[in-house]
Design a protein around this motif. Sequence first.
Motif, PDB file in Angstrom:
ATOM      1  N   GLU A 129      -5.630   2.264  -7.874  1.00 40.51           N
ATOM      2  CA  GLU A 129      -5.400   3.653  -7.352  1.00 40.51           C
ATOM      3  C   GLU A 129      -6.910   3.873  -6.916  1.00 40.51           C
ATOM      4  OE1 GLU A 129      -3.416   6.400  -9.345  1.00 40.51           O
ATOM      5  OE2 GLU A 129      -1.407   5.612  -9.099  1.00 40.51           O
ATOM      6  N   GLY A 182      -1.184  10.639  -0.826  1.00 39.96           N
ATOM      7  CA  GLY A 182      -1.398  11.994  -0.397  1.00 39.96           C
ATOM      8  C   GLY A 182      -3.122  12.257  -0.564  1.00 39.96           C
ATOM      9  N   ASP A 183      -3.709  12.249  -1.839  1.00 37.86           N
ATOM     10  CA  ASP A 183      -4.876  12.362  -2.048  1.00 37.86           C
ATOM     11  C   ASP A 183      -5.672  11.105  -2.428  1.00 37.86           C
ATOM     12  OD1 ASP A 183      -3.678  11.606  -4.622  1.00 37.86           O
ATOM     13  OD2 ASP A 183      -4.883  13.329  -5.648  1.00 37.86           O
ATOM     14  N   TYR A 240      -0.179  -1.461   8.361  1.00 39.30           N
ATOM     15  CA  TYR A 240       0.519  -0.282   7.763  1.00 39.30           C
ATOM     16  C   TYR A 240      -0.068   1.065   8.514  1.00 39.30           C
ATOM     17  CZ  TYR A 240       1.107   3.241   3.846  1.00 39.30           C
ATOM     18  OH  TYR A 240       1.361   4.142   3.046  1.00 39.30           O
ATOM     19  N   VAL A 241      -1.273   1.206   8.768  1.00 43.61           N
ATOM     20  CA  VAL A 241      -1.885   2.447   9.269  1.00 43.61           C
ATOM     21  C   VAL A 241      -1.352   2.854  10.789  1.00 43.61           C
ATOM     22  CG1 VAL A 241      -4.157   3.614   9.875  1.00 43.61           C
ATOM     23  CG2 VAL A 241      -3.910   2.345   7.649  1.00 43.61           C
ATOM     24  N   VAL A 300       0.899  -1.299   0.002  1.00 42.21           N
ATOM     25  CA  VAL A 300       0.003  -0.118   0.019  1.00 42.21           C
ATOM     26  C   VAL A 300       0.960   1.325   0.120  1.00 42.21           C
ATOM     27  CG1 VAL A 300      -1.720   1.403   0.972  1.00 42.21           C
ATOM     28  CG2 VAL A 300      -1.847  -1.121   1.287  1.00 42.21           C
ATOM     29  N   GLU A 301       0.612   2.430  -0.742  1.00 39.95           N
ATOM     30  CA  GLU A 301       1.327   3.441  -0.938  1.00 39.95           C
ATOM     31  C   GLU A 301       0.322   4.689  -0.735  1.00 39.95           C
ATOM     32  OE1 GLU A 301       4.186   5.904  -4.288  1.00 39.95           O
ATOM     33  OE2 GLU A 301       3.547   3.896  -4.557  1.00 39.95           O
ATOM     34  N   ASP A 302       0.892   5.545   0.262  1.00 41.08           N
ATOM     35  CA  ASP A 302      -0.144   6.724   0.395  1.00 41.08           C
ATOM     36  C   ASP A 302       0.343   7.859  -0.701  1.00 41.08           C
ATOM     37  OD1 ASP A 302      -1.384   8.922   1.295  1.00 41.08           O
ATOM     38  OD2 ASP A 302      -0.604   8.767   3.268  1.00 41.08           O
ATOM     39  N   ALA A 353      -4.655   6.272  -2.391  1.00 43.94           N
ATOM     40  CA  ALA A 353      -3.707   5.269  -2.037  1.00 43.94           C
ATOM     41  C   ALA A 353      -3.536   4.503  -3.302  1.00 43.94           C
ATOM     42  CB  ALA A 353      -4.296   4.526  -0.797  1.00 43.94           C
TER      43      ALA A 353
END
Length: 270
Positions: free
Chosen positions: A156, A142-143, A173-174, A138-140, A145
Amino acid sequence: MNQLQRIPLLMIGGGLGGLATALALSRKGYPVHVLEKAHEFGEIGAGIQIAPNGSRALDELGILGELHTYAVYPQRLILVDALSGELLTTLDFGEKFQRTYTYPYFVMHRNDLLTTLLNACRESDAITLETNREVIAVEDLGDGARVSCAGGTTYECNALIGADGLWSFLRNYVIGDGDPVCVEFVAYRGAIPMEEVIETAGLDTIRYWIGPDLHLIQYPLRRGELYNQVAVFKSEHYRADTDNWGTEDELEAHFAKTHESVQRALTRVK
């Protein structure tokens, strides 16, 4: 091949929580995409008890009426001393309870609940369901994931919701609070045909036997066709590096001094 898909709401996990959340969002007009790790949607376990607040939520989802086909509506819950057999207290689910809470208390098979949720999700044009999707990264953004699955599929999304169970990938992850902490309790459970039941407190009753570091729960399921029994005890032999604990021998030892009715019930649990 890596396939990138952009979607508004992505749900990781297609169990009771994931499907109920997806259905709730769809009822508000939001499109939801559900990813389930297993090859098919299914539920582990047997019985589930639904209190009035749960009944209200299921009604708002629009499936409470359909669940009536599978549910059992007990009239009371009794708490019994597992050692002496003494009745400790009773909770009446009758007219006063119904007046107070508006919605009923009922019990049913977990798989019947999941199947009903799944069918409702399949009927919704706003919900996409996929199985065999194991999330591995998982990749953040910003607006939103980016979610990557084993096999190369990538998504996405504007918002990501984790409902992926006890060993949640997304929780780590969180929150990053490590693996679940074992409390060293073991549950032996099973739903048996009603004709095989040795003894009940009545088909309108949930019976809780309680004792030191142990309990046994009994109640009917699936229109009274099955009888659910769950025996729970705290293991004295837990070790994190092995699964060789919580054995049938331990079960028998923990319940050795319980009431004869409990002893008889255990023969249909193991």
